[in-house]
Every structure is written in C-alpha cells, then in structure tokens.
Write a protein that holds these residues in place. Structure first.
Motif, PDB file in Angstrom:
ATOM      1  N   VAL A  50      -3.279   3.459  -7.995  1.00 20.62           N
ATOM      2  CA  VAL A  50      -3.410   2.713  -9.256  1.00 20.62           C
ATOM      3  C   VAL A  50      -2.668   3.438 -10.375  1.00 20.62           C
ATOM      4  CG1 VAL A  50      -5.040   2.003 -11.058  1.00 20.62           C
ATOM      5  CG2 VAL A  50      -5.578   1.580  -8.647  1.00 20.62           C
ATOM      6  N   ASN A  51      -2.869   4.750 -10.454  1.00 16.76           N
ATOM      7  CA  ASN A  51      -2.216   5.533 -11.500  1.00 16.76           C
ATOM      8  C   ASN A  51      -0.694   5.499 -11.361  1.00 16.76           C
ATOM      9  OD1 ASN A  51      -4.675   6.260 -12.588  1.00 16.76           O
ATOM     10  ND2 ASN A  51      -4.798   8.183 -11.470  1.00 16.76           N
ATOM     11  N   ALA A  52      -0.195   5.560 -10.136  1.00 15.53           N
ATOM     12  CA  ALA A  52       1.259   5.539  -9.916  1.00 15.53           C
ATOM     13  C   ALA A  52       1.871   4.253 -10.481  1.00 15.53           C
ATOM     14  CB  ALA A  52       1.569   5.665  -8.426  1.00 15.53           C
TER      15      ALA A  52
ATOM     16  N   GLY B 256       3.067   4.010  -5.573  1.00 17.46           N
ATOM     17  CA  GLY B 256       1.769   3.346  -5.510  1.00 17.46           C
ATOM     18  C   GLY B 256       1.620   2.534  -4.235  1.00 17.46           C
ATOM     19  N   GLU B 257       2.679   1.789  -3.870  1.00 20.38           N
ATOM     20  CA  GLU B 257       2.627   0.955  -2.668  1.00 20.38           C
ATOM     21  C   GLU B 257       2.490   1.815  -1.412  1.00 20.38           C
ATOM     22  OE1 GLU B 257       5.195  -2.607  -0.473  1.00 20.38           O
ATOM     23  OE2 GLU B 257       6.075  -1.449  -2.124  1.00 20.38           O
ATOM     24  N   ALA B 258       3.259   2.886  -1.345  1.00 17.69           N
ATOM     25  CA  ALA B 258       3.192   3.774  -0.177  1.00 17.69           C
ATOM     26  C   ALA B 258       1.810   4.410  -0.054  1.00 17.69           C
ATOM     27  CB  ALA B 258       4.266   4.852  -0.290  1.00 17.69           C
ATOM     28  N   THR B 259       1.246   4.823  -1.193  1.00 18.52           N
ATOM     29  CA  THR B 259      -0.065   5.482  -1.174  1.00 18.52           C
ATOM     30  C   THR B 259      -1.163   4.513  -0.773  1.00 18.52           C
ATOM     31  OG1 THR B 259       0.674   6.986  -2.947  1.00 18.52           O
ATOM     32  CG2 THR B 259      -1.687   6.856  -2.535  1.00 18.52           C
ATOM     33  N   ILE B 260      -1.091   3.282  -1.278  1.00 17.01           N
ATOM     34  CA  ILE B 260      -2.153   2.315  -0.960  1.00 17.01           C
ATOM     35  C   ILE B 260      -2.103   1.942   0.517  1.00 17.01           C
ATOM     36  CG2 ILE B 260      -1.028   0.057  -1.333  1.00 17.01           C
ATOM     37  CD1 ILE B 260      -4.369   1.041  -2.861  1.00 17.01           C
ATOM     38  N   LYS B 261      -0.904   1.784   1.071  1.00 19.42           N
ATOM     39  CA  LYS B 261      -0.785   1.432   2.491  1.00 19.42           C
ATOM     40  C   LYS B 261      -1.317   2.559   3.371  1.00 19.42           C
ATOM     41  CE  LYS B 261       3.114  -1.804   2.254  1.00 19.42           C
ATOM     42  NZ  LYS B 261       4.544  -2.032   2.609  1.00 19.42           N
TER      43      LYS B 261
END
Length: 371
Positions: free
Chosen positions: A68-70, A79-84
């Motif tokens: 979210v912060n990214a 953010g997309e890479a971290t959430i996945k």
C-alpha cells in the motif's frame, strides 16, 4: 532508534525487534520520511519471516502494508510485486479463510482500492464483513467500521444500489446501539455521542446527493433519522423531568433542583462574552454531568414508565395543512473520490407526500456571500 539497536542485541528477540521496527516505520511514515519508513518495514519482515510460526502473521501484514505504501509513495510496480508475493505466501499460513487476520484483509482491501481494482477490493471488503459478523454478531456496532469501508468502495466504483443497502444497515445498527446506551449519559456526553452518529449520516446525505435513483424508502428513512437525532436530547430531558415530578423521592427532587440551578448558571455565563465569564466553568459542567447521571440512575425505574416522545415524519405530516410544508436544513460532509467537501441541503416535507431531498450549495459558495 536506540531501542531498535538494543533490540537487535537481544537473543531470540524477533518479536520485540519486529514491534520496535514497525513502530519506528510508522513514525517515519507520519513524518513523510518514506525511504526510512520502507527500510524499517523491511526490517520488520526480516525479523518475522518465520513460516509456520505465529509471528509470521506480522510478516504478512507488514508485506501488504508495504505494498500500500509503495503505491502511495509513487512506486506502483514495487507495490504490485509485493502484493502478489505476499498473497502467494499467505495461502500456506491462512489455510482457513476464517482465521485471516482482519488487519491483513484491511490492507489488501486498501491496496485494491487505491489501484482502482474495485471488484477485488469489494471481494475482500465482503470477506472482512463476513468475518466481523461471525465474530461479533449480525447487529453488533463493532461491524460498523467495516460497513463504512464497504460503502466507500461502492461510492468510488459507482455501485450506488449496494451502497444504499450497506448504509441503511449501518445506520440501523448505529442508531439501535445509541438508543440502548443513551439514557445513562449526561447532556454533554449525549451531544458528543450524537455528533459521532451524525457523522455516519453524512454518508446517507452524500448518497442522496450523488444518486438520483435511490429508493423513496431510503429518503424517508434518512429524514426520520435526522429528526430523531435532533430531538433525542430534548426528549430524554422531558422524560427525566416527568420521572422526577412523579416521584416521591425527596433526594431525587433535591438533586433535580440543584441540577436546574447549575444549568441556569451555566446558561447565563455562556450568554456573556468569553472574557467576562467566571472562571472554572469546566468544573461546573462536570458537576452538572455528575448530578444528571445520579438523577438518571435514581429515576431509571420511573423513566421506563414514561413513553419516549420522538418526532417522526408521520407526526409532522399529520400536523400539516394541504398548502403547508416543513423544511429541515442539513449540513454534511460530502464524500467524493477526488476530495471531500461540505454541503448544505434541505428536506422538504408536504402532507401526504414522500419527503424530498434538495441540494442547495457548498459551504465555500455560501461563504463567498459573507466575505
């Protein structure tokens, strides 16, 4: 920072180090030191990356929080890479949807909201609501915060029909809870309590402003709730007065006389310019509150015999002639996707007709007339 350094030296102190790092990350985030905050979140994840252990829950929460912060800090790809990655890792830890941490779901929901993936955001929002209902009950006030999140998602995605259903449920739960607790509060506490409930009603008025096709029943319901909130304190004070007058309790009557005297003193003082008021009015207010609570406690049995008199839409319509109308002005915060604002509107009630909601103007537009 010193505490984090000390924490690093503690043997088997991963939990302590994770808490300290996370708290420091929150501090850096609040002071807009984003790179330092991100570094601390990374530390939190390092200390908690222990699959299969309870502390791994914090690892997953920190991951979605970091995603979210990214996005908020302008790094959507990160953010997309971290959430996945975090969602993939969570499947082996949250094997049952009933045990998914509510904070984890909240950040997932927020990620999909800020990236405008509304179907996914709504899906996770509904998971949060299902879990909250299962833990607290269908009508527990504790689920209202989740209903607010869902209503916001429906607003932003333009799904006003579902927004109406969620807001209606939210208002019903909030008002039912308030009426259960209202009698034991003092006037000042009642005002604060009502103010909190009125802020929830802003969503109702925002929906009426945004969507022209809301049901007539929702307009009626919102108007009725507006009247209820405005009449509650007066109604409850009348019940207290009636209970005291019908009582043979001399102590109760003395307390009531003392309370009236203090309220009269306060009214006179507050009518004066601030610089001319006597000192110590806050203490006087607190004394009035204490006495009122004692009166309410001693008269609770008699108050239950008094029928609460609350103004309703039907009462008002019965008092109107065919050529008369009642106008109730409201001022409310408007929720918008880009920015919030404040709005004036009016409810217009005629005899034998459904109430109408009439938007008037924004606060800034009205202010220009007086500048």
């Amino acid at each position: 920072i010193k505490a984090v350094e000390v924490g690093k030296k503690i043997a088997d102190g991963n939990k302590i180090r994770a808490i300290l790092s996370n708290n420091l990350a929150n501090h850096f985030e609040s002071t807009k030191q984003y790179s330092r905050a991100d570094s601390m979140y990374e530390d939190t994840r390092t200390y908690t990356n222990l699959p299969g252990q309870p502390i791994y829950n914090q690892y997953l929460i920190a991951g979605v929080q970091q995603a979210v912060n990214a996005v908020n800090w302008g790094f959507p790809q990160k953010g997309e890479a971290t959430i996945k990655q975090t969602l993939r890792e969570s499947t082996s830890f949250y094997k049952d949807s009933n045990v998914i941490d509510s904070r984890f779901m909240l950040f997932i929901c927020e990620y999909y909201r800020i990236t405008q993936q509304y179907p996914m955001a709504v899906e996770w929002g509904k998971k949060m609501l299902t879990q909250a209902k299962r833990k607290m009950g269908e009508d527990n006030p504790g689920i209202v915060s989740t209903l607010v999140i869902l209503s916001r998602l429906f607003f932003e995605s333009g799904n006003f029909k579902e927004a109406e259903e969620v807001i209606s449920l939210m208002n019903r739960i909030s008002l039912t809870s308030m009426l259960k607790n209202f009698e034991v509060l003092s006037d000042s506490e009642k005002e604060k309590y009502i103010s909190n409930k009125v802020s929830i009603q802003h969503l109702s008025n925002s929906l009426l402003l945004r969507e022209k096709n809301v049901s007539a029943e929702f307009i009626k319901e919102t108007f009725d709730q507006t009247l209820l909130l405005k009449s509650l304190i007066l109604s409850e004070n009348r019940r207290i007065t009636a209970a005291v007058l019908n009582s043979s309790d001399t102590v109760l009557k003395r307390l009531y006389r003392d309370w009236l005297s203090i309220r009269q003193t306060l009214a006179k003082e507050y009518a004066k310019p601030k610089q001319l008021r006597q000192a110590g009015l806050e203490a006087t207010e607190e004394r009035a509150d204490r006495i009122q609570k004692e009166i309410t406690g001693r008269s609770s049995g008699l108050m239950k015999q008094q029928q609460t008199s609350r103004v309703s839409l039907r009462d008002l319509q019965q008092s109107l002639a065919e050529d008369e109308a009642i106008i109730e002005f409201v001022y409310f915060g408007v929720f918008r996707k880009s920015a919030d604002s404040a709005m004036y509107a009016a409810y217009v009630l005629r005899k034998n007709k459904q109430p109408e909601f009439v938007p008037l103007c924004e606060k800034m537009e009205l202010q220009k007339l007086f500048d």
